[in-house]
Write a protein that holds these residues in place. Sequence first.
Motif, PDB file in Angstrom:
ATOM      1  N   ILE A  73      -1.166  77.763  66.381  1.00 33.01           N
ATOM      2  CA  ILE A  73      -1.530  79.020  65.723  1.00 33.01           C
ATOM      3  C   ILE A  73      -1.993  80.030  66.763  1.00 33.01           C
ATOM      4  O   ILE A  73      -2.780  79.701  67.659  1.00 33.01           O
ATOM      5  N   ALA A 104       3.019  80.438  64.124  1.00 31.03           N
ATOM      6  CA  ALA A 104       2.111  80.883  63.068  1.00 31.03           C
ATOM      7  C   ALA A 104       1.081  81.836  63.659  1.00 31.03           C
ATOM      8  O   ALA A 104       0.446  81.515  64.659  1.00 31.03           O
ATOM      9  N   VAL A 108      -3.085  79.134  56.470  1.00 29.45           N
ATOM     10  CA  VAL A 108      -1.955  79.154  57.409  1.00 29.45           C
ATOM     11  C   VAL A 108      -1.325  77.769  57.520  1.00 29.45           C
ATOM     12  O   VAL A 108      -0.094  77.628  57.547  1.00 29.45           O
ATOM     13  N   THR A 109      -2.141  76.727  57.565  1.00 27.21           N
ATOM     14  CA  THR A 109      -1.583  75.372  57.697  1.00 27.21           C
ATOM     15  C   THR A 109      -0.809  74.963  56.450  1.00 27.21           C
ATOM     16  O   THR A 109       0.140  74.176  56.542  1.00 27.21           O
TER      17      THR A 109
END
Length: 287
Positions: free
Chosen positions: A50, A78, A111-112
């Motif tokens: 990320i 991401a 996000v994950t």
Amino acid sequence: MNEMTRSFRIKLCGIQLKDHNVLKRILAITEGRARTYSLSNLEEDEETDILIVNADDPTATDEWNEKYVGSNGVSMCATVFASRNNNTKEQYSNTSLPFSPTRILKCLDEVTVKNFKYTPELRIEEPTEEIESETTHSSIRNYKSELSNQELETFIGNEPSKDNGRNKRNVLIVDDSLPVRKALDMKLRLMDYEVQHASSGREAIFLLQNSRFDFIFLDVVMPGIDGYEVCKLIKRNKATKNIPVVMLTSRSSPFDRVKGKLAGCDSYLTKPVEHEKFEKIVTGFLI
């Protein structure tokens, strides 16, 4: 690290030292969680999961655009944009500066889910034999021991509630397990649905009398009124009979599925719930 935990490496781009230090302390809190986060070593070429980019810093956004954005205009990693001045990127996740524990950890968890399809909260474990036995024994009682005849007649003859111009679909989760309710709640809200909870069949009946729902997740084994009986009541009520009901069960025998079909359920999800099956069920009924 077992199969239900995962570590994510974060690289910072244009984040000031003081914000870097604050974030490092916040990420230390995640040690021991299903998701753990740590900062990549800036001096080494470590694998990054990320990116957090300072949206207020043109040099940082230019570096991100040059190194990480593909020819299709989409980031290959991401990305989260952080800003003190409300500078946001619509197609990406955004958070504010200075970092706060609640805000940034919620953002990273989302996000994950979105980018890595990592949803450990949806892995609902089988109950232990002791708990299963106790719960099953409690649920053997007929549902009439919890609902009076008047309550039953009122619910079955209840008129449909008005829509009142709702913008989002409304989902009801009925389960006596708080972790299960929280897990499904998180996933459904990420999919942009409104969610309400009931921890028992009786509470579910009350909510169904006073709110309008588009979809119901219904646990099979609950104290008092079990899921099969609640489902029968839902399908007998003209106001709720067309609401899709998906039953949650730790049992996958043909007999249990037949029993659910006889009660009127529309589909089944077996615990532990798999992310792909969950998403397929929801989108299949609500889109």
